[in-house]
Design an enzyme around this catalytic site. Structure first.
Site, PDB file in Angstrom:
ATOM      1  N   CYS A   2      88.952  44.969  73.837  1.00  0.00           N
ATOM      2  CA  CYS A   2      88.179  44.143  73.134  1.00  0.00           C
ATOM      3  C   CYS A   2      86.495  44.985  72.985  1.00  0.00           C
ATOM      4  CB  CYS A   2      87.990  42.718  73.301  1.00  0.00           C
ATOM      5  SG  CYS A   2      89.717  41.852  73.738  1.00  0.00           S
ATOM      6  N   ARG A  27      87.605  48.506  68.677  1.00  0.00           N
ATOM      7  CA  ARG A  27      88.355  48.213  69.704  1.00  0.00           C
ATOM      8  C   ARG A  27      89.210  47.095  69.606  1.00  0.00           C
ATOM      9  NH1 ARG A  27      86.279  50.225  74.541  1.00  0.00           N
ATOM     10  NH2 ARG A  27      86.815  48.605  75.616  1.00  0.00           N
ATOM     11  N   TRP A  74      91.206  42.024  70.477  1.00  0.00           N
ATOM     12  CA  TRP A  74      92.400  42.392  70.389  1.00  0.00           C
ATOM     13  C   TRP A  74      93.489  41.656  71.548  1.00  0.00           C
ATOM     14  CZ3 TRP A  74      95.285  46.462  68.327  1.00  0.00           C
ATOM     15  CH2 TRP A  74      96.549  46.906  68.743  1.00  0.00           C
ATOM     16  N   ASN A  98      87.026  41.024  78.377  1.00  0.00           N
ATOM     17  CA  ASN A  98      87.840  42.202  77.854  1.00  0.00           C
ATOM     18  C   ASN A  98      88.643  42.667  79.137  1.00  0.00           C
ATOM     19  OD1 ASN A  98      89.105  44.393  76.525  1.00  0.00           O
ATOM     20  ND2 ASN A  98      87.400  45.849  77.307  1.00  0.00           N
ATOM     21  N   GLY A  99      90.092  42.573  78.911  1.00  0.00           N
ATOM     22  CA  GLY A  99      90.862  42.904  80.038  1.00  0.00           C
ATOM     23  C   GLY A  99      91.710  41.899  80.247  1.00  0.00           C
ATOM     24  N   GLU A 479     104.955  66.618  86.129  1.00  0.00           N
ATOM     25  CA  GLU A 479     104.001  66.290  85.186  1.00  0.00           C
ATOM     26  C   GLU A 479     102.573  66.668  86.189  1.00  0.00           C
ATOM     27  OE1 GLU A 479     102.448  65.654  82.586  1.00  0.00           O
ATOM     28  OE2 GLU A 479     100.665  64.706  82.817  1.00  0.00           O
ATOM     29  N   LYS A 483      99.734  69.327  85.294  1.00  0.00           N
ATOM     30  CA  LYS A 483      98.210  68.910  85.306  1.00  0.00           C
ATOM     31  C   LYS A 483      97.594  70.121  86.241  1.00  0.00           C
ATOM     32  CE  LYS A 483      97.774  66.843  82.550  1.00  0.00           C
ATOM     33  NZ  LYS A 483      98.875  66.523  81.762  1.00  0.00           N
ATOM     34  N   GLU A 486      97.803  73.637  84.496  1.00  0.00           N
ATOM     35  CA  GLU A 486      97.070  73.989  83.293  1.00  0.00           C
ATOM     36  C   GLU A 486      95.463  73.680  83.121  1.00  0.00           C
ATOM     37  OE1 GLU A 486      97.895  71.494  79.850  1.00  0.00           O
ATOM     38  OE2 GLU A 486      98.276  69.534  81.104  1.00  0.00           O
ATOM     39  N   HIS A 502     118.069  73.732  98.127  1.00  0.00           N
ATOM     40  CA  HIS A 502     119.079  74.553  97.655  1.00  0.00           C
ATOM     41  C   HIS A 502     118.290  75.695  96.912  1.00  0.00           C
ATOM     42  CE1 HIS A 502     122.012  71.560  97.829  1.00  0.00           C
ATOM     43  NE2 HIS A 502     121.271  70.595  97.452  1.00  0.00           N
ATOM     44  N   LYS A 601      94.931  71.591  72.122  1.00  0.00           N
ATOM     45  CA  LYS A 601      95.374  70.115  72.341  1.00  0.00           C
ATOM     46  C   LYS A 601      96.566  69.844  71.624  1.00  0.00           C
ATOM     47  CE  LYS A 601      95.023  66.088  73.632  1.00  0.00           C
ATOM     48  NZ  LYS A 601      95.387  65.654  75.080  1.00  0.00           N
TER      49      LYS A 601
END
Ligand code: AGP
Length: 606
Positions: A2, A27, A74, A98-99, A479, A483, A486, A502, A601
Site C-alpha cells: 500500500c 503500490r 492494496w 502497510n503490511g 538456487e 546465486k 553468478e 555417491h 537480466k
C-alpha cells in the site's frame, strides 16, 4: 503493498496528500483515503476505488488542515470496500498501515471480549482500537503507540495522528518501507522517495524497528531499543537510478530487503487473511480435471518449479513432469488433455521458456504462466497468468522474484488441492496461516545479517563450495549455488544431501565449504547425518537451519539458526540467508553485483 503519506505543516496540505497518493498509486489502488487533524477534530474521507474517486468525494465534501495522513490500498485483510479503506479512525486516533499483522486474530479476539465494535474486516482497525484504548487510560500518544506496536507481530509500517494534537505524527517501521522528508516548517513521512520528490529532495531512510515522532518543525527518531538515533539526511539526486536505490548500495541488496513488503502483496493477491481462504477468482481454469502438470523454466525460475514439484505431489496429489525449458522443448514429453503446462519466468521473455511454451501450445496444452511482467510475451501466450507482484527486479541475480514465484506456486498448489477435494477447509486455513508468518520470519533472517557476513568471509577465500539439502531444500541448495556463482564467480554446486556420498563427497576437504540446509522438517535428521559424513572427512561445514544451538553443543559448527513455519514457508525463508550470503561474498570480492560478467537480466536468445 500500500502507499502511505503523512504531512506536518502550517498550511493546508489536502492537495499535497492527494498528489502524493497519485504518485504512490503503483503500490495499490483498490481504495484510498485521507484524514486531517483540525482544531482538535479528526476529519476523514475515504472511498472504494481509484484515487480519482477520493478526489471527487473531496470536491463534494472538502476538508482542510495543516496535518494529515493518506493511504492508497492494496487489500490484504478484507475486501476492497469503503469501510475497509484506510485511514482507520477510532475516537482519538486515525492511522494508516502497510503490511500484514500476523497475530491479528488473537488481538481481535481479546478486543472483542471487551465488546469492541468493529466497522471493518481489516487487521488495521485493530491497531486503532489498541492505541485508542491506551489513550483512554491517559497514556501519551507516544506511549500509546509504543505499547501497541509491542503487541504486533509481522512486517508493517504504521503512521498515526491524534485528535487532540494538531501538530503530531507518530510512525513505526518493521519490514515495510518508510522514509522521512524535510522542508522548512514542513516534514513528511512516505512509503518511498520517488513519490516525495515533488515536495522535497531532502530525505532520511528509516531502519527496521525505528519509531518516528514528527511535527512541522522537528523529527525525533527512536531505534528498536527506543534510543534516540540519527538517520542521515541526504539530498536525493534527480537521477532516478540513484534515487531508486533507496539508500542501498546495490539493487540486489535493495531487492533482498524488499521481500517482506512485496511478499505481503503477493500473499494478499492469492489469499484473504480475514477469513483464511484462497481467492478462488484468481484461478479461472477448472483444474479439477487435470492429473499431471508439465513445469518448466530456466535458472532460478526452474528451481522455483522444482520446489513446487514437492508441493504439487504432497499437497495436491498431482503428477509432475519438470525439466529445463531448453531440454523440454526437444523431448517428446507425453502431453494430453489430462495435463496442463506451467511456465515460470520473471521477465516473461526468456527465449528457451517461450520456445517450450510454443511447443506445448502446438500440442494442445492449456498454458498457465507465473510471471512478474504481466504484459510480457509469455503472459500474452497464456490461458491463465498468475502474477507475482515482485515489482521491478533490476539486479540480474533474481531474489524477490524467486520468493514471490514460490508464493504464486504455493497458492496454485493449495487451489488445486482444494478443487480436487484433497485438503479440508481447516487444512487450507492452516496452510494460509503458515504463509502469513513468512514476512516476519524473513525479518528475523535480516537480524542475522552480521553473522552471515562472517560466513561470507570464509566462502570468499574458497575456490569452490557445495550446498546440500533434502526435499524442498534440495532446489534451494541449487538456487543458493547459482546465486553464489553468478555474482561472486566462485564455483558452486547444489547437491541432494542423500546423493553426496555417491561421488561428490570426494571433493570434500578442509578447503571446501559445505553449506548444509537443514530447516526443521521431516528430512532434518537425515540431513544431519549427511552433515556428519562431511565432518568425519574433515569438511568445513556452514550450517543454515533450525536448532543450531543444540547442534553447536557437540561440534564447532559455524552457521545461523533459521526458523521456518512449515512445508510451504520453509523454502521461501531458507532462500533468503543464501541470497545475503552470496551478496556479501560478492561484495567482499568487489564484484559487479547488479550486472555480473557474461549475464543478462533476461536471456532472449536460445
Ligand atoms: C537468476 O538469478 C538468473 N539471473 C537466471 O537464472 C534467471 O533466473 C533465468 O535466466 C530465467 O529468467 P526469467 O525468470 O526471466 O525467465
Amino acid at each position: 503493498m500500500c502507499g502511505i503519506i503523512g504531512i506536518a505543516s502550517n498550511r493546508n496540505i489536502c492537495k499535497d496528500l492527494l498528489d502524493t497518493l497519485n504518485r504512490l498509486s503503483y503500490r495499490g489502488y483498490d481504495s484510498a483515503g485521507i484524514s486531517i487533524v483540525n482544531d482538535k477534530k479528526i476529519l476523514e474521507r475515504k472511498i472504494k476505488g481509484k484515487i480519482s474517486n477520493l478526489e471527487n468525494l473531496l470536491e463534494l465534501s472538502p476538508i482542510d488542515g495543516a496535518l494529515g495522513i493518506g493511504h492508497t490500498r492494496w487489500a490484504t485483510h478484507g475486501k476492497p470496500t469503503t469501510l475497509n479503506a484506510h485511514p482507520h479512525t477510532v475516537n482519538n486516533v486515525s492511522l494508516v498501515h502497510n503490511g500484514i499483522i500476523e497475530n491479528f486474530q488473537e488481538l481481535k479476539n481479546s478486543l472483542l471480549n471487551d465488546n469492541t465494535f468493529y466497522s471493518s474486516d481489516t487487521d488495521t482497525e485493530i491497531i486503532s482500537h489498541l492505541i485508542d484504548n491506551e489513550l483512554k487510560l491517559g497514556k501519551t500518544p507516544i506511549d500509546s503507540f509504543l505499547n501497541t506496536v509491542k503487541k504486533l507481530s509481522g512486517a508493517f509500517a504504521i503512521v498515526a495522528i491524534f485528535k487532540d494534537f494538531n501538530n503530531l505524527i507518530i510512525a513505526g517501521k518493521r519490514g515495510s518501507p518508510l522514509v522521512i522528508g524535510y522542508n522548512k516548517d514542513e516534514k513528511y513521512i512516505c512509503s518511498d522517495v520517488n513519490s516525495l520528490t515533488n515536495l522535497t529532495k531532502k530525505i532520511s531512510y528509516l531502519e527496521d524497528g525505528d519509531t518516528v515522532i514528527l511535527n512541522s518543525n522537528r523529527v525525533k527518531i527512536l531505534d528498536e531499543n527506543l534510543k534516540k538515533s540519527k538517520r542521515s539526511i541526504i539530498t536525493v539526486s534527480s537521477d532516478r537510478v540513484v534515487s531508486s536505490l533507496s539508500g542501498y548500495d546495490h539493487f540486489m541488496q535493495k531487492e533482498i530487503f524488499e521481500q517482506p513488503d512485496v511478499l505481503s502483496q503477493s500473499l494478499a493477491y492469492y489469499m484473504d487473511f480475514s477469513d483464511f481462504k484462497m481467492n478462488e477468482d484468481k484461478f479461472n481454469i477448472d483444474f479439477s480435471k487435470y492429473e499431471k502438470i508439465v513445469i518448466t523454466g530456466c535458472g532460478t525460475a526452474y528451481y522455483a518449479g522444482m520446489v513446487a514439484k514437492y508441493w504439487f505431489e504432497n499437497i495436491a496429489k498431482i503428477n509432475i513432469e519438470i525439466d529445463y525449458a531448453s531440454e523440454l522443448r526437444y523431448r517428446n514429453v507425453l502431453l494430453n488433455d489430462k495435463s496442463f503446462s506451467l511456465f515460470i519466468s520473471q521477465s516473461g521473455e526468456t527465449a528457451d521458456t517461450l520456445a517450450a511454451l510454443k511447443f506445448c501450445k502446438d500440442n494442445g496444452q492449456t498454458i498457465v504462466s507465473i510471471v512478474n511482467e504481466v504484459e510480457s510475451s509469455i503472459a500474452k501466450e497464456s490461458d491463465l497468468v498468475l502474477p507475482i507482484f515482485a515489482g521491478p527486479e533490476i539486479g540480474v541475480a533474481s531474489t524477490k522474484a524467486f520468493t514471490c514465484q514460490l508464493v504464486a506456486l504455493a497458492s496454485l498448489a493449495l487451489h488445486i488441492a482444494k478443487v480436487k477435494n484433497i485438503i479440508s477447509i481447516d487444512e487450507e486455513k492452516n496452510f494460509i496461516n503458515e504463509l502469513l508468518h513468512v514476512p516476519k520470519l524473513i525479518l528475523d533472517v535480516f537480524e542475522k545479517e552480521n553473522e552471515i557476513k562472517k560466513l561470507a568471509k570464509i566462502i570468499s577465500k574458497s575456490k569452490s563450495a557445495i550446498f546440500i539439502g533434502r526435499g524442498t531444500s534440495y532446489p534451494i541448495a541449487l538456487e543458493g549455488a547459482l546465486k553464489l556463482k553468478e555474482i561472486s564467480y566462485i564455483h558452486a554446486e547444489g547437491i541432494a544431501a542423500g546423493e553426496l556420498k555417491h561421488g561428490a563427497i570426494a571433493l570434500v576437504d578442509k578447503n571446501m565449504p559445505v553449506i548444509v540446509l537443514a530447516p526443521e522438517d521431516l528430512f532434518y535428521v537425515k540431513t544431519l547425518s549427511n552433515m556428519h559424513e562431511v565432518i568425519s572427512r574433515g569438511g568445513n561445514i556452514i550450517f543454515i537451519g533450525s536448532c543450531l544451538d543444540d547442534i553447536l553443543e557437540n561440534t564447532k559448527l559455524q552457521g545461523i539458526n533459521v526458523e521456518t513455519s512449515g512445508k510451504l514457508s520453509s523454502p521461501i525463508i531458507m532462500a533468503v540467508p543464501l541470497q545475503l550470503l552470496a551478496y556479501h561474498v560478492a561484495k567482499l570480492l568487489g564484484k559487479d553485483i547488479d550486472q555480473p560478467r557474461n549475464l543478462a537480466k533476461s536471456v532472449t536468445v536460445e
